[in-house]
Enzyme design. Structure first.
Site, PDB file in Angstrom:
ATOM      1  N   LYS A   1       0.859  -1.187   0.000  1.00 43.25           N
ATOM      2  CA  LYS A   1       0.000   0.000   0.000  1.00 43.25           C
ATOM      3  C   LYS A   1       0.894   1.234   0.000  1.00 43.25           C
ATOM      4  O   LYS A   1       1.990   1.212   0.585  1.00 43.25           O
ATOM      5  CB  LYS A   1      -0.882  -0.008   1.263  1.00 43.25           C
ATOM      6  CG  LYS A   1      -1.691   1.267   1.497  1.00 43.25           C
ATOM      7  CD  LYS A   1      -2.767   1.487   0.449  1.00 43.25           C
ATOM      8  CE  LYS A   1      -3.550   2.793   0.687  1.00 43.25           C
ATOM      9  NZ  LYS A   1      -4.467   3.077  -0.459  1.00 43.25           N
TER      10      LYS A   1
ATOM     11  N   CYS B   1      -1.397  12.114  -5.472  1.00 40.39           N
ATOM     12  CA  CYS B   1      -1.424  12.569  -4.095  1.00 40.39           C
ATOM     13  C   CYS B   1      -1.753  14.044  -4.044  1.00 40.39           C
ATOM     14  O   CYS B   1      -1.494  14.777  -4.990  1.00 40.39           O
ATOM     15  CB  CYS B   1      -0.076  12.293  -3.440  1.00 40.39           C
ATOM     16  SG  CYS B   1       0.039  10.563  -2.982  1.00 40.39           S
TER      17      CYS B   1
HETATM   18  O1  YRO Z   1      -7.966   6.241  -1.215  1.00 36.94           O
HETATM   19  C1  YRO Z   1      -6.842   5.752  -1.382  1.00 36.94           C
HETATM   20  O2  YRO Z   1      -6.108   5.370  -0.439  1.00 36.94           O
HETATM   21  C2  YRO Z   1      -6.388   5.622  -2.780  1.00 36.94           C
HETATM   22  N1  YRO Z   1      -7.250   4.993  -3.644  1.00 36.94           N
HETATM   23  C3  YRO Z   1      -6.934   4.831  -4.976  1.00 36.94           C
HETATM   24  O3  YRO Z   1      -7.736   4.286  -5.751  1.00 36.94           O
HETATM   25  N2  YRO Z   1      -5.738   5.293  -5.430  1.00 36.94           N
HETATM   26  C4  YRO Z   1      -4.857   5.923  -4.597  1.00 36.94           C
HETATM   27  O4  YRO Z   1      -3.788   6.319  -5.091  1.00 36.94           O
HETATM   28  C5  YRO Z   1      -5.174   6.112  -3.229  1.00 36.94           C
HETATM   29  C6  YRO Z   1      -4.211   6.845  -2.336  1.00 36.94           C
HETATM   30  C7  YRO Z   1      -4.031   8.305  -2.664  1.00 36.94           C
HETATM   31  C8  YRO Z   1      -5.202   9.238  -2.394  1.00 36.94           C
HETATM   32  C9  YRO Z   1      -6.271   9.037  -3.464  1.00 36.94           C
HETATM   33  C10 YRO Z   1      -5.826   9.052  -1.016  1.00 36.94           C
HETATM   34  C11 YRO Z   1      -4.714  10.668  -2.497  1.00 36.94           C
END
Ligand code: YRO
Length: 311
Positions: free
Chosen positions: A47, A130
């Site tokens: 992750k 991000c």
């Molecule tokens: O919500 C998440 O942790 C998430 N979900 C996704 O589908 N792609 C991602 O890159 C992330 C982490 C980054 C962010 C969307 C929370 C800024």
């Protein structure tokens, strides 16, 4: 004919199978990462890690539907120091370990990158989806911020590093990001992150399906396959096939993997299908891909990469 070879090499690192988990899918905890190690997956991808531990957003924050999934997890993760401690044990599974790094601001990235590089993952995947300065788009949609960030990370890591990019929907944006990557090179690309800020509605309940952000979230699964393939193809062409690409988006069958290979991916990552099916998905996809390649008399997955025909 002998069984098709499904291994691949990316940035000098050999993968026993060109199919692995997508960052975010069943890869937050030590237990989940070890389960990926024991599974048929060709690598262990973590992750995206932040400076501090994060609980993430309130639930429900992931919702599967017939065509895919929507999520707004909010970066739940153990914090980079814990992943740095876990990496040596994960390497004992004899498959590549890919550390995904994120940040809540630009300055977080070099701190995480420096420490995680020392922990010795095989590859580092920088998540450009991000937050940037509030009011600005995510870093991946800000080409100047992307270039600055890549340079800052590159300066502090001594491992192969790549970027995980959001989907682009305009050739001008593919060209702009390709130009960034020609000025600030990386060793591989992971394409694509979820299709951002989608909205799934339950008409029966007359309601959104996830709690954060009024129901808006990142779309994954079958419904995004065509967008993923287009991004793989666009970057493959922009680099004349000279940069390794990991295709991500809509992989639920061996034929889907085959399509990503044709478009130009050397390997694929699996998100929604892994969450829905569990770690057995890797053996199923490998068997299905083997059958597709054998039927078409391809000796290996690598022989397919980029060989999409145009009309
Ligand atoms: O919500 C998440 O942790 C998430 N979900 C996704 O589908 N792609 C991602 O890159 C992330 C982490 C980054 C962010 C969307 C929370 C800024």
């Amino acid at each position: 004919m002998t069984d098709p070879d499904l291994s691949c090499t990316i940035a000098g690192v050999r993968f026993p199978l060109c199919i692995m988990n997508a960052s975010g899918a069943l890869c937050v905890t030590r237990e989940e990462l070890e389960a990926l190690g024991r599974s048929g997956a060709g690598a262990i991808v973590t992750k995206s890690m932040t400076v501090e531990f994060r609980k993430g957003n309130p639930e429900p924050r992931y919702y599967p539907f017939s065509g895919g999934s929507i999520n707004s997890m909010g970066l739940p993760n153990l914090g980079y120091q814990t992943y740095a401690e876990l990496i040596p044990a994960l390497k004992a599974f004899k498959k590549p370990v890919i550390a995904s790094i994120a940040g809540l601001c630009e300055e977080d990235f070099p701190e995480i990158a420096r420490a995680i590089s020392k922990a010795g993952p095989d590859l580092i995947e920088v998540n450009l989806s991000c937050p940037n300065i509030p009011g600005k788009p995510q870093i991946g949609y800000d080409f100047d911020a992307s270039e600055r960030l890549i340079r800052k990370v590159r300066a502090v890591v001594d491992r192969p590093m790549g970027v995980k990019l959001p989907p682009y929907f305009d050739p001008a944006h593919h060209a702009a990001m390709a130009d960034v990557l020609k000025r600030a090179p990386v060793d591989f690309l992971s394409l694509i992150n979820s299709v951002g800020n989608a909205l799934v509605i339950d008409p029966e309940k007359e309601s959104v399906v996830i709690k954060p952000k009024g129901g808006f979230g990142g779309l994954g699964g079958s419904v995004i396959k065509a967008v993923a393939l287009a991004n793989v193809r666009a970057f493959w062409k922009a680099f004349d096939g000279r940069i390794p690409i990991i295709g991500v988006g809509g992989v639920t069958s061996g034929t889907d993997v085959f399509e990503h290979l044709l478009a130009g991916a050397s390997a694929v990552q699996v998100g929604t299908a892994l969450v829905e099916e569990g770690t057995g998905v890797f053996d199923r996809l490998a068997a299905e891909l083997r059958a597709v390649l054998a039927k078409k008399s391809y000796p290996s997955s690598s022989a397919v990469v980029g060989r999409l025909k145009e009309l």
